[in-house]
Write an enzyme that holds these catalytic residues in place. Structure first.
Site, PDB file in Angstrom:
ATOM      1  N   GLY A  15      24.390  82.287  54.954  1.00 35.53           N
ATOM      2  CA  GLY A  15      23.542  81.474  54.065  1.00 35.53           C
ATOM      3  C   GLY A  15      22.560  80.678  54.908  1.00 35.53           C
ATOM      4  O   GLY A  15      22.149  79.582  54.552  1.00 35.53           O
ATOM      5  N   ALA A  16      22.190  81.264  56.073  1.00 35.40           N
ATOM      6  CA  ALA A  16      21.368  80.551  57.047  1.00 35.40           C
ATOM      7  C   ALA A  16      19.943  80.295  56.560  1.00 35.40           C
ATOM      8  O   ALA A  16      19.248  79.429  57.093  1.00 35.40           O
ATOM      9  CB  ALA A  16      21.323  81.345  58.348  1.00 35.40           C
ATOM     10  N   ASP A  19      19.247  76.459  51.353  1.00 34.64           N
ATOM     11  CA  ASP A  19      18.869  75.057  51.286  1.00 34.64           C
ATOM     12  C   ASP A  19      19.855  74.135  52.023  1.00 34.64           C
ATOM     13  O   ASP A  19      19.451  73.226  52.743  1.00 34.64           O
ATOM     14  CB  ASP A  19      18.836  74.721  49.779  1.00 34.64           C
ATOM     15  N   LYS A  22      19.451  74.262  55.762  1.00 32.86           N
ATOM     16  CA  LYS A  22      18.221  73.616  56.227  1.00 32.86           C
ATOM     17  C   LYS A  22      18.293  72.091  56.076  1.00 32.86           C
ATOM     18  O   LYS A  22      17.911  71.353  56.976  1.00 32.86           O
ATOM     19  CB  LYS A  22      17.040  74.172  55.416  1.00 32.86           C
ATOM     20  N   ASP A  87      24.351  92.795  55.512  1.00 31.99           N
ATOM     21  CA  ASP A  87      24.639  93.149  54.132  1.00 31.99           C
ATOM     22  C   ASP A  87      26.123  92.847  53.958  1.00 31.99           C
ATOM     23  O   ASP A  87      26.974  93.532  54.536  1.00 31.99           O
ATOM     24  CB  ASP A  87      24.355  94.652  53.935  1.00 31.99           C
ATOM     25  N   ASP A 179      34.779  68.777  51.669  1.00 32.31           N
ATOM     26  CA  ASP A 179      34.438  67.805  50.634  1.00 32.31           C
ATOM     27  C   ASP A 179      33.590  66.800  51.393  1.00 32.31           C
ATOM     28  O   ASP A 179      34.121  65.994  52.166  1.00 32.31           O
ATOM     29  CB  ASP A 179      35.694  67.136  50.062  1.00 32.31           C
ATOM     30  N   HIS A 180      32.277  66.841  51.200  1.00 33.94           N
ATOM     31  CA  HIS A 180      31.429  66.083  52.123  1.00 33.94           C
ATOM     32  C   HIS A 180      31.639  64.575  52.002  1.00 33.94           C
ATOM     33  O   HIS A 180      31.311  63.831  52.913  1.00 33.94           O
ATOM     34  CB  HIS A 180      29.952  66.485  52.004  1.00 33.94           C
ATOM     35  N   GLU A 218      24.151  58.513  40.240  1.00 31.36           N
ATOM     36  CA  GLU A 218      22.938  59.110  40.812  1.00 31.36           C
ATOM     37  C   GLU A 218      21.763  58.858  39.882  1.00 31.36           C
ATOM     38  O   GLU A 218      21.956  58.767  38.672  1.00 31.36           O
ATOM     39  CB  GLU A 218      23.110  60.625  40.937  1.00 31.36           C
ATOM     40  N   ASP A 237      32.129  69.060  38.984  1.00 29.13           N
ATOM     41  CA  ASP A 237      31.190  68.886  40.097  1.00 29.13           C
ATOM     42  C   ASP A 237      31.542  67.678  40.975  1.00 29.13           C
ATOM     43  O   ASP A 237      31.366  67.724  42.183  1.00 29.13           O
ATOM     44  CB  ASP A 237      29.773  68.707  39.511  1.00 29.13           C
ATOM     45  N   HIS A 242      35.281  64.860  44.916  1.00 23.85           N
ATOM     46  CA  HIS A 242      34.914  63.601  45.572  1.00 23.85           C
ATOM     47  C   HIS A 242      35.641  62.374  44.996  1.00 23.85           C
ATOM     48  O   HIS A 242      36.165  61.547  45.737  1.00 23.85           O
ATOM     49  CB  HIS A 242      33.410  63.360  45.456  1.00 23.85           C
ATOM     50  N   LYS A 342      24.841  61.524  36.363  1.00 21.41           N
ATOM     51  CA  LYS A 342      23.454  61.748  36.796  1.00 21.41           C
ATOM     52  C   LYS A 342      22.527  60.900  35.929  1.00 21.41           C
ATOM     53  O   LYS A 342      22.892  60.486  34.836  1.00 21.41           O
ATOM     54  CB  LYS A 342      23.117  63.222  36.655  1.00 21.41           C
TER      55      LYS A 342
HETATM   56  C1  BG6 Z   1      27.663  67.355  45.270  1.00 19.56           C
HETATM   57  C2  BG6 Z   1      27.386  67.670  43.837  1.00 19.56           C
HETATM   58  O1  BG6 Z   1      28.957  67.764  45.621  1.00 19.56           O
HETATM   59  O2  BG6 Z   1      27.560  65.939  45.464  1.00 19.56           O
HETATM   60  C3  BG6 Z   1      26.013  67.159  43.419  1.00 19.56           C
HETATM   61  O3  BG6 Z   1      27.434  69.075  43.635  1.00 19.56           O
HETATM   62  C4  BG6 Z   1      25.880  65.688  43.741  1.00 19.56           C
HETATM   63  O4  BG6 Z   1      25.780  67.386  42.044  1.00 19.56           O
HETATM   64  C5  BG6 Z   1      26.277  65.406  45.182  1.00 19.56           C
HETATM   65  O5  BG6 Z   1      24.516  65.332  43.545  1.00 19.56           O
HETATM   66  C6  BG6 Z   1      26.328  63.923  45.465  1.00 19.56           C
HETATM   67  O6  BG6 Z   1      26.504  63.728  46.826  1.00 19.56           O
HETATM   68  P1  BG6 Z   1      25.946  62.440  47.564  1.00 19.56           P
HETATM   69  O7  BG6 Z   1      26.388  62.570  48.968  1.00 19.56           O
HETATM   70  O8  BG6 Z   1      24.454  62.456  47.387  1.00 19.56           O
HETATM   71  O9  BG6 Z   1      26.549  61.271  46.834  1.00 19.56           O
END
Ligand code: BG6
Length: 495
Positions: A15-16, A19, A22, A87, A179-180, A218, A237, A242, A342
């Protein structure tokens, strides 16, 4: 750790050309490189469907890191990047990729350590994982690790199926599920605040805490992700991953040591103790919302149902508020309120811990004026802590007033805080999985969330029910007022 001790590895990004790579991955790898936190002997192989040349790939990477780069280091950095079209359904394509990896490992003296980062649509995760194994890409002398972006399934059965497929190729300790939020500075700080302060840990229970509130709001709408979001909604989501992860970090028992297994096992116990809600009960514990039109910072915005790739009669929620009860010895009776959505008033993530009122407060004019002690953990955009106490501000009068002690972690030099992805890539290179989600956590959180989706699917909601630019539907306030609480304001900035 000095640079010599950093593990030498090839990072393979599927997936280089996308988005995420990048916006997040290249800048994070660059910061690791600039900070000397990645071995000088590294290589990044970008994999994608498009027939890009190395030059095209490198100029794409350059664009993404340029803002924070200085010329000299950038040239060296970029020389470590290579592109290889694959591929993903063709075994021979993986064979060719293996040859490229072996060549690079030879050039850089890398002992077969490979990090495979899947930054692409989840339907390809299993296919890629299996081919990596079957075509021998994981059979090296060093380690192989698989990093997977969310969503990990869209409910428990799909997550289980995906997990079983991936597990045919990689063992649990080779899988790093992202899980960022777990890479964010102040999310990582929750444990430090709790377990490194004699002031908090003894009070961290149902004797002294009345409720905990977690908000992640958000201002952005669904943007160009309508197709994905229609099937996901805020519950899948944001809540399943999170929000639940933050609850676990706030509620877990102190681990016996800071190892992946110990931390995960404490988090799993929290999820097991979480009261499951289903059927008709769901409306007592959860509120859903969908944004209508409205205004944010002077800009008029359309409602969710008018967005691209969204059904004009959509029943998808863009807001969730919930009350979670953790039925264990420490937390019985203490609600954990969560809300996320959102197109809300502000982009902010904050945790407010509200302490119980003391039995008799001599310093208040009347009971209605009592202000509780609060500990606010600011996750983003500000990073820090506010402690709200009571004190007498002036010498006249004998009444207490709330005062705020603020600590701001990122006010002085915003550059100091590493990006979530920077930490997570670093952790994975070093084999530290503490800030990734284990399958047991994924399974329990999906099971919890599935019961809510099921109840919601049965009853169409009266959407839209909150204006863009607001803090969500009225019912979300009622969820707390029914228990005698209110949402604490979360839009105040630390600086
Ligand atoms: C993502 C969701 O995991 O986290 C997005 O898919 C959301 O919908 C995003 O906008 C929020 O992350 P952060 O770091 O901007 O709070």
């Amino acid at each position: 750790m000095n640079n010599e001790q950093q593990p030498k590895a090839v990072i393979v990004i599927f997936g280089a050309t996308g988005d995420l790579a990048k916006r997040k991955l290249y800048p994070s790898i660059y910061r690791l490189f600039k900070g000397g936190r990645i071995s000088k002997e590294f290589a990044v192989v970008g994999v994608g469907r498009r027939p890009w040349s190395n030059e095209e790939f490198r100029s794409n990477v350059t664009e993404s890191v340029e803002k924070s780069a200085d010329g000299e280091s950038l040239d060296e950095f970029i020389s470590h990047f290579h592109y290889h079209p694959v591929d993903i359904n063709s075994p021979s394509s993986y064979g060719e990729l293996n040859t490229v990896l072996k060549d690079l490992e030879g050039q850089h003296n890398i002992p077969g350590n490979r990090m495979f980062y899947l930054a692409m649509a989840p339907e390809f995760f299993a296919t890629i994982a299996l081919h990596l194994k079957n075509e021998g890409l994981t059979a090296t002398e060093g380690w192989s690790r698989l990093v997977i972006e969310k969503p990990f399934g869209h409910d428990f059965p799909s997550a289980k199926k995906l997990n079983e497929e991936i597990r045919e190729a990689f063992s649990e300790d080779q899988i790093y599920r992202i899980d960022h939020y777990l890479g964010k500075e102040m999310v990582q700080n929750i444990e430090v605040i709790r377990f490194a302060n004699a002031m908090f840990e003894p009070l961290w229970n149902n004797r002294y805490i009345s409720n905990i509130q977690i908000t992640s709001s958000e201002t952005l709408g669904v943007e160009d992700r309508g197709r994905y979001y229609e099937k996901s909604g805020a519950l899948r989501d944001m809540v399943q991953n999170h929000m639940m992860q933050m609850v676990a970090l706030l509620a877990m028992e102190p681990p016996v040591m800071l190892s992946d297994e110990e931390i995960r096992s404490e988090k799993v116990k929290v999820f097991k103790a979480m009261r499951s809600v289903k059927g008709e009960e769901v409306s007592k514990y959860f509120v859903r919302g969908q944004y209508g039109s409205g205004t944010i910072e002077g800009e008029s915005l359309q409602g969710y149902r008018e967005e691209n790739n969204v059904d004009p009669k959509s029943n998808t929620e863009t807001f969730v508020a919930g009350k979670l009860m953790i039925d264990n010895f420490r937390w019985a009776g203490v609600p954990f309120y969560i809300r996320t959505g959102k197109r809300m008033t502000a982009k902010t993530t904050k945790i407010v811990v509200q302490f119980k009122d003391i039995p008799m407060n001599l310093y208040y004019k009347n009971r209605d004026n009592v202000e509780p002690n609060l500990l606010v953990i600011h996750i983003q955009p500000d990073e820090g802590i506010t402690l709200q106490l009571n004190a007498r501000k002036t010498s006249d009068g004998s009444y207490g007033e709330p005062i705020k002690l603020n600590y701001c972690n990122n006010c002085a030099d915003k550059q100091n805080t590493p990006e979530a992805y920077e930490r997570l890539i670093d952790d994975c290179l070093n084999g530290d999985a503490a800030n990734f989600t284990h399958w047991d956590e994924v399974a329990l959180t999906w099971t919890f969330v599935d019961a809510i989706s099921k109840a919601w699917e049965k009853s169409p909601a009266a959407f839209p029910n909150y204006e863009s630019g607001s803090m969500g539907p009225e019912l979300s306030d009622k969820l707390l007022s029914a228990d005698g609480f209110n949402w604490w304001p979360v839009t105040e900035r630390l600086q």
